[in-house]
Design a protein around this motif. Structure first.
Motif, PDB file in Angstrom:
ATOM      1  N   GLY A   7       0.801  -1.213   0.000  1.00  0.00           N
ATOM      2  CA  GLY A   7       0.000   0.000   0.000  1.00  0.00           C
ATOM      3  C   GLY A   7       0.836   1.265   0.000  1.00  0.00           C
ATOM      4  N   ASN A  36      -3.985  -0.831  -5.596  1.00  0.00           N
ATOM      5  CA  ASN A  36      -4.110  -0.273  -4.246  1.00  0.00           C
ATOM      6  C   ASN A  36      -5.285   0.690  -4.092  1.00  0.00           C
ATOM      7  OD1 ASN A  36      -1.877  -1.607  -3.106  1.00  0.00           O
ATOM      8  ND2 ASN A  36      -0.454  -0.042  -3.841  1.00  0.00           N
ATOM      9  N   CYS A  62     -10.422   2.111  -1.233  1.00  0.00           N
ATOM     10  CA  CYS A  62      -9.434   3.013  -0.635  1.00  0.00           C
ATOM     11  C   CYS A  62     -10.171   4.212  -0.048  1.00  0.00           C
ATOM     12  CB  CYS A  62      -8.432   3.470  -1.698  1.00  0.00           C
ATOM     13  SG  CYS A  62      -7.197   4.634  -1.087  1.00  0.00           S
ATOM     14  N   ARG A  66       0.181  -4.558   5.610  1.00  0.00           N
ATOM     15  CA  ARG A  66      -0.304  -3.415   4.834  1.00  0.00           C
ATOM     16  C   ARG A  66      -0.310  -2.152   5.681  1.00  0.00           C
ATOM     17  NH1 ARG A  66      -2.336  -3.606  -0.124  1.00  0.00           N
ATOM     18  NH2 ARG A  66      -3.158  -1.491   0.210  1.00  0.00           N
ATOM     19  N   VAL A 109      -3.636   3.902   1.312  1.00  0.00           N
ATOM     20  CA  VAL A 109      -2.526   4.087   0.380  1.00  0.00           C
ATOM     21  C   VAL A 109      -1.653   5.225   0.877  1.00  0.00           C
ATOM     22  CG1 VAL A 109      -1.890   4.850  -1.944  1.00  0.00           C
ATOM     23  CG2 VAL A 109      -3.730   3.206  -1.649  1.00  0.00           C
TER      24      VAL A 109
END
Length: 448
Positions: free
Chosen positions: A120, A136, A143, A218, A234
């Motif tokens: 990420g 991502n 997201c 992540r 992200v």
């Protein structure tokens, strides 16, 4: 017939290959592990935003390479043996060369932040980075927020890309105003406003401290030096780029920040050259930086080196500085040198005009004592490169530039022009009584 091998299929390497083919019958091989075909790197953002498909970023049809006898090799070079004039690929194959050109471009910077290698977390430079961003951050449902670290051109591009899919963005910029190490105060302030008007959470004077993991490898949040924890899916690392030269360690080629070259783009190794983002000039060229990660300079280096390789020794002479970019929907152009308050010398004075309502502004730099015109930045107003290049060469005065400003305007017909308002403010601030000259096509297209 010599075998010219180019590592890297970006604008520098491909420009070189094309011009060598125009000038000679040399055998040409271009090696890249990124993509099979050359593409326009600056267009990657428009693929993510849905304006085009990836194949539309390829300037040449797939048959172009075979027709022009340019061999494309999909491979990654892991070792350069200059004494043997050989390259070693990741899969073990070797390739011999007569002349080698390193055109491997850049890679996103990392500064040892805890968590910077989590899933990420990514940059935005390569085709692989684009593919990773699709994975991502496919949509706002997957997201819920992105955090971008670094306030340069790549950062603003990534923010625009994510906002095109309605993904909330927090933008961490360590400077007290966006890009104020490059731009004068008025322009930087205008961009702060513009970024926030596009619903981007711009946080100035803020540094990344840590990227927190979710327990499964992540990223789940970032921590700033202001004590804030920002949940995100992200993290975009856009704090600049650096030359992609790690594979050259141990090759015997002298390295600095980049591959060190002279004005002829020669490295310390015989028959080895470097061009583009990865090349570092040993001697300064005017006020230019030793490494310039700029599309235009990569192209110029490719053109110059092609002449040398084909029997016409040519030094790299980039001429007057120029560049262009976009900040969301605001176009930016610069010709000559207009330094920020942080970097300008005592001799440099600025005239700044900004439209009272629209995101339009102009800043001109001139010598405080001699009145010589030094450069111009424009936002939202297009200007003619050839005109400013000529005026800089001729060392025109700032008054001359203001008087002939209509000649420089390149906005399409029926666009509202702003020269009268710019000149009126200039006259008022400087106690002048300059009148605008009518546009002259003879002057515009003159070569003298």
């Amino acid at each position: 017939m010599q075998h010219i091998v180019i590592i890297g299929n970006g604008i520098a390497g491909i420009t070189l290959a094309r011009h060598v083919r125009k000038l000679s019958e040399h055998r040409i091989s271009v090696i890249s592990s990124e993509t099979e075909y050359f593409f326009s790197r600056t267009a990657l953002m428009y693929v993510y935003m849905g304006h085009m498909k990836f194949e539309h970023t390829q300037p040449y049809e797939n048959w172009f390479w075979k027709k022009n006898r340019i061999d494309l090799v999909k491979a990654r070079v892991v070792e350069v043996r200059t004494a043997e004039k050989k390259l070693v690929m990741a899969h073990g194959n070797e390739m011999a060369y007569d002349k080698l050109i390193i055109a491997t471009g850049s890679k996103p910077n990392k500064f040892g932040w805890p968590g910077q290698d989590l899933e990420g977390v990514q940059g935005l430079y390569s085709k692989q980075d684009l593919d990773l961003l699709e994975k991502n951050a496919p949509n706002k449902e997957t997201c819920h927020r992105a955090v971008i670290v670094g306030g340069g051109l790549i950062g603003i591009e990534m923010a625009e890309m994510l906002r095109s899919r309605d993904i909330p963005v927090t933008f961490l910029v360590r400077e007290t105003s966006f890009w104020n190490g490059v731009l004068p105060k008025g322009e930087s302030q205008m961009l702060n406003e513009h970024i926030r008007e596009h619903h981007i959470d711009l946080r100035l004077d803020t540094n990344l401290v840590e990227i927190i993991a979710d327990g499964q490898g992540r990223a789940k949040a970032v921590v700033t030096d202001k004590g804030d924890t920002i949940p995100c899916h992200v993290v975009g690392l856009t704090a600049g780029v650096s030359p992609n030269i790690a594979f050259l360690k141990g090759s015997g080629i002298e390295l600095g920040k980049g591959v060190l070259v002279n004005r002829s783009l020669e490295t310390s190794a015989k028959d080895v050259y470097a061009i583009g983002d990865c090349a570092e000039q040993r001697e300064a060229i005017g006020q230019r930086r030793p490494v310039e990660a700029v599309w235009y300079t990569g192209r110029m280096m490719g053109e110059a080196l092609a002449q040398t390789l084909c029997g016409n020794p040519t030094q790299y002479r980039p001429g007057h500085w120029f560049n262009s970019a976009k900040f969301m929907d605001v176009e930016y152009q610069t010709y000559g040198w207009v330094f920020s308050e942080r970097h300008k010398g005592e001799h440099e004075a600025h005239f700044h005009w900004r439209h009272p309502k629209e995101k339009l502004c102009v800043t001109m730099a001139y010598h405080r004592e001699t009145e010589q015109f030094l450069g111009i930045n424009t936002f939202g107003i297009r200007m003619r490169h050839n005109i400013f290049d000529r005026w800089l060469t001729q060392e025109k005065s700032i008054d001359f530039v203001m008087e002939h400003l209509r000649d420089a305007n390149f906005d399409p017909e029926f666009y509202k022009t702003h020269e009268p308002a710019i000149l009126a403010q200039y006259n008022q601030e400087r106690g002048r009584a300059i009148a605008l000259k009518k546009r002259s096509w003879k002057r515009i297209f003159s070569t003298t």
